[in-house]
Design an enzyme around this catalytic site. Structure first.
Site, PDB file in Angstrom:
ATOM      1  N   LYS A 165      -4.611   0.132   8.767  1.00 45.68           N
ATOM      2  CA  LYS A 165      -3.167   0.358   8.802  1.00 45.68           C
ATOM      3  C   LYS A 165      -2.918   0.460  10.770  1.00 45.68           C
ATOM      4  O   LYS A 165      -3.123   1.267  10.978  1.00 45.68           O
ATOM      5  CB  LYS A 165      -2.400   2.402   8.277  1.00 45.68           C
ATOM      6  CG  LYS A 165      -2.901   1.987   6.644  1.00 45.68           C
ATOM      7  CD  LYS A 165      -3.747   3.436   5.990  1.00 45.68           C
ATOM      8  CE  LYS A 165      -3.943   3.605   4.955  1.00 45.68           C
ATOM      9  NZ  LYS A 165      -4.074   5.092   4.751  1.00 45.68           N
ATOM     10  N   GLU A 178      -4.731   6.927  -2.684  1.00 45.30           N
ATOM     11  CA  GLU A 178      -3.732   5.202  -2.635  1.00 45.30           C
ATOM     12  C   GLU A 178      -3.817   4.473  -3.081  1.00 45.30           C
ATOM     13  O   GLU A 178      -4.640   4.562  -4.552  1.00 45.30           O
ATOM     14  CB  GLU A 178      -4.872   5.239  -1.375  1.00 45.30           C
ATOM     15  CG  GLU A 178      -5.315   5.739   0.264  1.00 45.30           C
ATOM     16  CD  GLU A 178      -6.177   5.139   1.372  1.00 45.30           C
ATOM     17  OE1 GLU A 178      -5.094   5.232   1.852  1.00 45.30           O
ATOM     18  OE2 GLU A 178      -6.570   3.887   0.748  1.00 45.30           O
ATOM     19  N   HIS A 196       0.959  -0.926  -0.062  1.00 45.50           N
ATOM     20  CA  HIS A 196      -0.583   0.092  -0.123  1.00 45.50           C
ATOM     21  C   HIS A 196       0.650   1.515   0.354  1.00 45.50           C
ATOM     22  O   HIS A 196       1.569   1.122   1.105  1.00 45.50           O
ATOM     23  CB  HIS A 196      -0.769   0.468   0.911  1.00 45.50           C
ATOM     24  CG  HIS A 196      -1.617   1.192   1.319  1.00 45.50           C
ATOM     25  ND1 HIS A 196      -2.886   1.574   2.314  1.00 45.50           N
ATOM     26  CD2 HIS A 196      -1.028   3.171   1.512  1.00 45.50           C
ATOM     27  CE1 HIS A 196      -3.659   2.641   1.713  1.00 45.50           C
ATOM     28  NE2 HIS A 196      -2.771   3.100   1.457  1.00 45.50           N
ATOM     29  N   ASN A 255      -8.875   9.227  -0.278  1.00 44.83           N
ATOM     30  CA  ASN A 255      -9.424  10.463   1.254  1.00 44.83           C
ATOM     31  C   ASN A 255      -8.736  12.162   1.100  1.00 44.83           C
ATOM     32  O   ASN A 255      -7.977  12.594   0.918  1.00 44.83           O
ATOM     33  CB  ASN A 255      -8.231   9.385   2.202  1.00 44.83           C
ATOM     34  CG  ASN A 255      -8.528   8.133   2.641  1.00 44.83           C
ATOM     35  OD1 ASN A 255      -7.560   7.459   2.481  1.00 44.83           O
ATOM     36  ND2 ASN A 255      -9.711   7.882   2.084  1.00 44.83           N
ATOM     37  N   ARG A 273      -9.853  14.488   2.771  1.00 45.58           N
ATOM     38  CA  ARG A 273      -8.943  14.750   4.298  1.00 45.58           C
ATOM     39  C   ARG A 273      -8.244  14.900   4.789  1.00 45.58           C
ATOM     40  O   ARG A 273      -7.448  13.761   4.031  1.00 45.58           O
ATOM     41  CB  ARG A 273      -9.734  13.900   4.926  1.00 45.58           C
ATOM     42  CG  ARG A 273     -10.072  12.212   4.777  1.00 45.58           C
ATOM     43  CD  ARG A 273     -10.526  11.686   5.825  1.00 45.58           C
ATOM     44  NE  ARG A 273     -10.626   9.969   5.593  1.00 45.58           N
ATOM     45  CZ  ARG A 273      -9.198   9.640   5.658  1.00 45.58           C
ATOM     46  NH1 ARG A 273      -8.614   9.489   6.858  1.00 45.58           N
ATOM     47  NH2 ARG A 273      -9.517   8.099   6.091  1.00 45.58           N
TER      48      ARG A 273
HETATM   49  P1  ADP Z   1      -6.277   6.530   7.422  1.00 47.12           P
HETATM   50  O1  ADP Z   1      -6.225   6.600   5.563  1.00 47.12           O
HETATM   51  O2  ADP Z   1      -6.286   7.934   7.710  1.00 47.12           O
HETATM   52  O3  ADP Z   1      -5.425   5.771   7.836  1.00 47.12           O
HETATM   53  P2  ADP Z   1      -7.927   4.943   8.342  1.00 47.12           P
HETATM   54  O4  ADP Z   1      -9.160   4.712   6.479  1.00 47.12           O
HETATM   55  O5  ADP Z   1      -7.950   4.159   9.045  1.00 47.12           O
HETATM   56  O6  ADP Z   1      -7.633   6.685   7.622  1.00 47.12           O
HETATM   57  O7  ADP Z   1      -9.846   5.901   9.026  1.00 47.12           O
HETATM   58  C1  ADP Z   1      -9.198   7.165   9.483  1.00 47.12           C
HETATM   59  C2  ADP Z   1     -10.665   7.162  10.574  1.00 47.12           C
HETATM   60  O8  ADP Z   1     -11.734   7.378  10.337  1.00 47.12           O
HETATM   61  C3  ADP Z   1     -10.408   6.033  11.302  1.00 47.12           C
HETATM   62  O9  ADP Z   1     -11.321   6.813  12.425  1.00 47.12           O
HETATM   63  C4  ADP Z   1     -11.707   5.354  10.985  1.00 47.12           C
HETATM   64  O10 ADP Z   1     -12.730   4.475  11.650  1.00 47.12           O
HETATM   65  C5  ADP Z   1     -12.692   5.909  10.098  1.00 47.12           C
HETATM   66  N1  ADP Z   1     -13.222   5.917   8.545  1.00 47.12           N
HETATM   67  C6  ADP Z   1     -12.852   6.253   7.413  1.00 47.12           C
HETATM   68  N2  ADP Z   1     -13.987   6.201   6.869  1.00 47.12           N
HETATM   69  C7  ADP Z   1     -14.954   5.566   7.048  1.00 47.12           C
HETATM   70  C8  ADP Z   1     -16.542   6.056   6.694  1.00 47.12           C
HETATM   71  N3  ADP Z   1     -16.612   5.608   5.618  1.00 47.12           N
HETATM   72  N4  ADP Z   1     -17.217   5.538   7.765  1.00 47.12           N
HETATM   73  C9  ADP Z   1     -16.669   5.373   8.849  1.00 47.12           C
HETATM   74  N5  ADP Z   1     -15.873   6.087   9.278  1.00 47.12           N
HETATM   75  C10 ADP Z   1     -14.522   6.143   8.627  1.00 47.12           C
HETATM   76  P1  ADP Z   2     -10.349   1.502   2.531  1.00 50.97           P
HETATM   77  O1  ADP Z   2     -11.683   3.020   2.085  1.00 50.97           O
HETATM   78  O2  ADP Z   2     -11.728   0.801   3.151  1.00 50.97           O
HETATM   79  O3  ADP Z   2      -9.425   2.433   3.321  1.00 50.97           O
HETATM   80  P2  ADP Z   2      -9.415   0.647   0.606  1.00 50.97           P
HETATM   81  O4  ADP Z   2      -9.311   0.551  -0.949  1.00 50.97           O
HETATM   82  O5  ADP Z   2      -8.795   1.713   0.217  1.00 50.97           O
HETATM   83  O6  ADP Z   2     -10.920   0.820   1.293  1.00 50.97           O
HETATM   84  O7  ADP Z   2      -8.308  -0.963   0.591  1.00 50.97           O
HETATM   85  C1  ADP Z   2      -7.808  -1.000   2.515  1.00 50.97           C
HETATM   86  C2  ADP Z   2      -6.778  -2.111   2.216  1.00 50.97           C
HETATM   87  O8  ADP Z   2      -7.624  -3.268   1.420  1.00 50.97           O
HETATM   88  C3  ADP Z   2      -5.683  -1.245   0.780  1.00 50.97           C
HETATM   89  O9  ADP Z   2      -4.914  -1.134   1.430  1.00 50.97           O
HETATM   90  C4  ADP Z   2      -5.084  -3.119   0.873  1.00 50.97           C
HETATM   91  O10 ADP Z   2      -4.878  -3.865   1.787  1.00 50.97           O
HETATM   92  C5  ADP Z   2      -6.632  -3.662   0.637  1.00 50.97           C
HETATM   93  N1  ADP Z   2      -6.838  -4.104  -0.800  1.00 50.97           N
HETATM   94  C6  ADP Z   2      -7.849  -2.857  -1.240  1.00 50.97           C
HETATM   95  N2  ADP Z   2      -8.070  -2.782  -2.431  1.00 50.97           N
HETATM   96  C7  ADP Z   2      -7.403  -4.112  -2.673  1.00 50.97           C
HETATM   97  C8  ADP Z   2      -7.185  -4.802  -4.447  1.00 50.97           C
HETATM   98  N3  ADP Z   2      -8.015  -4.599  -5.819  1.00 50.97           N
HETATM   99  N4  ADP Z   2      -6.229  -6.534  -4.192  1.00 50.97           N
HETATM  100  C9  ADP Z   2      -5.902  -5.974  -3.146  1.00 50.97           C
HETATM  101  N5  ADP Z   2      -5.292  -6.097  -2.064  1.00 50.97           N
HETATM  102  C10 ADP Z   2      -6.942  -4.692  -1.713  1.00 50.97           C
HETATM  103 MG    MG Z   3      -7.845   3.209   2.290  1.00 50.30          MG
END
Ligand code: ADP
Ligand code: ADP
Ligand code: MG
Length: 454
Positions: free
Chosen positions: A236, A274, A208, A290, A292
C-alpha cells in the site's frame, strides 16, 4: 491499567506507541539497535535499552533479549508495533509466559489468523466469503493441478506465512504454474522459514478494502473500513477512509463479517480483516487478517476520533471494550500517504541519508506521524518508511486539496522521498474520481515515468 510498557519496535510506530502510552500515564521503555542510538523513539521514551547490533535478527527480532530488558526495567507489558515480532505467535506466548501483558492477541489467535491458510479456513467457517482457491496448504505441483480446476488462470500462488506484499506469484498458464510453484516454495522457505503455499483465483480489477476491528476476547466491534487500492508491488502507498465505492448495505455486511470473524476466534486487541472487492460483480472476498496495529490505522482514527493504540493498551491492561458499536460514527474523509526514503525516479530504490532542512506540514486536518528530526541519519538497515502524512476534511475532494497543500508545505532535505509521487497522484483524474484498482498504480507508473523523473 498498565504501568510500564516496553515498545519492541523502532521508527514511526515506536514513536506512535510511546505517545499513546504517555497520554495514558504509562511509563515507557524503548529498545534500540546500535544503528538507532540517536533515534527519536529512544529520545522520547522515559528509558531505553540497547538490544544489540543493527541486523534485526540480532536486535529487534531477538525475543530473549527483549523480554529480559522488559523484566530488568520492571515493565508489566510489551507492545510489538507492526512488522518485526508483531505477528509472531511464539513471541506473544513468551511474553505471557514471562508474566507480562502482550499488547495484542494471544499466541493461539496469532497462530490461527496469522497463518494465511488457517485464517482462510476460519473465515470460511465463520461464513465469510473467501477467494475461490485451495482448501488448506497445497502439497506439491500435483495437488496444485487439482486446485487449478477451481481457480482457472491466472492463478496466484501465495506463501502461507507471507506478508508485506512478499511471497506472491501469478501464473497465467500450466507451464508457468509448473515453473513457478517450486520457486515459490523455495522462496517462501528462505524468506519466512516456512515453505507452505496456497492458491487463489486472481480477482481482476479488485479494490483492497479492509475493516478495522477492536476486541477484548469476548466482545468485538468494527471501526468501519479503509480502502488501500493504490499499491505498488502489492504494498500500500496511499490509504483512505471511508471507501467511496461501498453502498451502505454492503458496508454493513462487510463490517459485520469482520466482527463475526473476530468473535469466532475470541480475538483480543486491534486487528484488520482484509478483503478484495470486485466492483463489477459487487462481491467481496476475505484475503487475510493482520493481527496487529496497521501502518494505515491513523485514517480510521481521523474519521472516528478513536485512538486505536490507546484502546489496545486499555484492552491489554484488562479493561473490557469501552466503546460500543453504536458510538462509532464516521465524520468526513481521511487520506494517508507513505513517505518512504526512496527515489521514485530510480524505480523506488532505497535512499538512506542524513536529514537536512525539515519543514513539517501542519494546520487544520493535518497529522504527521514520523521519526524524523533535523540532522537525523536514516539508517540503511530497515524499512524505508520515514513518515506518514494524514489529512482529514469534510469530503474526499477537500481531503485531496488538503493533501496537496500539506505536501507543498513538506520539505525533507538530504534524502529522496516519495513526495513527488503523491503530488502527481493527487492531481490525477482517475485518483480524483476514485476510479482505481489494486493494479492501477503499476500501469500509471509505466505511463508516468517522466512525471517522476528529475
Ligand atoms: P499494513 O497492512 O499495516 O499496511 P504491511 O503489510 O505493509 O502492513 O506491513 C507492515 C510492516 O510489516 C512493513 O514494514 C512490512 O515490511 C512488515 N511485514 C508485514 N508482514 C511481514 C512478514 N510476514 N515478514 C516480515 N515483515 C512483514
Ligand atoms: P500480504 O500478506 O502480503 O499483505 P495479501 O494476501 O494481503 O498479502 O495480498 C496483498 C495484495 O495482493 C492485495 O492487497 C491485492 O492487491 C493482491 N492480491 C492478493 N490476493 C489476490 C487475489 N486473489 N487476486 C487479486 N489480487 C490479490
Ligand atoms: Mg495484506
Amino acid at each position: 491499567m498498565l504501568k510500564k510498557l516496553l515498545i519492541a519496535n523502532r521508527g514511526e510506530i515506536a514513536v506512535r506507541v510511546i505517545r499513546a502510552a504517555q497520554d495514558l500515564g504509562i511509563a515507557t521503555v524503548a529498545v534500540y539497535s546500535a544503528a538507532d542510538a540517536d533515534a527519536l523513539h529512544v529520545r522520547l521514551a522515559d528509558e531505553a535499552v540497547n538490544i544489540g547490533p543493527p541486523a534485526a535478527k540480532k536486535s529487534y527480532l531477538n525475543i530473549e533479549t527483549i523480554i529480559a530488558a522488559a523484566i530488568e526495567k520492571g515493565c508489566d507489558s510489551i507492545h510489538p508495533g507492526y512488522g518485526f515480532l508483531a505477528e509472531n505467535a511464539g513471541f506473544s506466548d513468551a511474553v505471557t509466559a514471562a508474566g507480562l501483558s502482550f499488547v495484542g492477541p494471544s499466541g493461539d489467535a496469532i497462530r490461527l489468523m496469522g497463518d494465511k491458510v488457517s485464517a482462510r479456513t476460519a473465515a470460511a467457517a465463520a461464513g465469510v466469503p473467501v477467494v475461490p482457491g485451495s482448501t488448506g496448504r497445497v502439497d506439491g505441483i500435483e495437488a496444485g493441478r487439482h486446485v487449478l480446476e477451481e481457480t482457472g488462470f491466472p492463478v496466484m500462488i501465495k506463501a502461507a506465512a507471507g506478508g508485506g506484499g512478499r511471497g506472491i506469484r501469478i501464473a497465467n498458464s500450466l507451464s508457468e504454474f509448473e515453473q513457478a510453484f517450486p520457486q515459490a516454495e523455495a522462496e517462501a522457505l528462505a524468506a519466512f522459514g516456512d515453505g507452505g503455499l496456497y492458491m487463489e483465483k486472481v480477482i481482476g480489477k479488485a479494490r483492497h478494502i479492509e475493516v478495522q476491528v477492536l476486541a477484548d476476547g469476548k466482545d468485538a466491534i468494527h471501526c468501519y473500513e479503509r480502502e488501500c487500492s493504490l499499491q505498488r508491488r502489492r504494498q500500500k502507498v496511499w490509504e483512505e477512509a471511508p471507501s467511496r465505492c461501498l453502498s451502505d448495505a454492503l458496508r454493513e455486511e462487510l463490517c459485520a463479517s469482520a466482527v463475526a470473524l473476530a468473535k469466532a476466534v475470541n480475538y483480543s486487541g486491534a486487528g484488520t480483516v482484509e478483503y478484495l472487492y470486485d466492483d463489477e460483480a459487487d462481491r467481496f472476498y476475505f484475503i487475510e487478517m493482520n493481527t496487529r496495529i496497521q501502518v494505515e490505522h491513523p485514517v480510521t482514527e481521523a474519521i472516528t476520533g478513536i485512538d486505536l493504540v490507546a484502546e489496545m493498551l486499555r484492552i491489554a491492561g484488562g479493561e473490557p471494550l469501552r466503546i460500543r458499536q453504536g458510538d462509532v460514527t464516521v465524520k468526513g474523509h481521511a487520506i494517508e500517504v507513505r513517505l518512504n526514503a526512496e527515489d521514485p525516479a530510480k524505480d523506488f530504490a532505497p535512499f538512506p541519508g542524513k536529514i537536512g532542512d525539515l519543514r513539517i506540514p501542519g494546520g487544520p486536518g493535518v497529522r504527521f506521524d514520523s521519526m524524523l528530526y533535523n540532522g537525523y541519519q536514516v539508517p540503511p538497515f530497515y524499512d524505508s518508511l520515514l513518515a506518514k502524512l494524514i489529512v482529514h476534511a469534510d469530503t474526499r475532494e477537500a481531503a485531496i486539496v488538503r493533501l496537496t497543500r500539506a505536501l507543498g508545505e513538506l520539505q525533507i532535505d538530504g534524502v529522496k522521498t516519495t513526495k513527488r509521487l503523491f503530488l502527481a497522484l493527487a492531481a490525477d483524474p482517475s485518483v480524483k474520481a476514485g476510479d482505481v484498482h489494486t493494479r492501477w498504480l503499476e500501469g500509471w507508473l509505466q505511463d508516468n515515468a517522466r512525471a517522476l523523473a528529475g
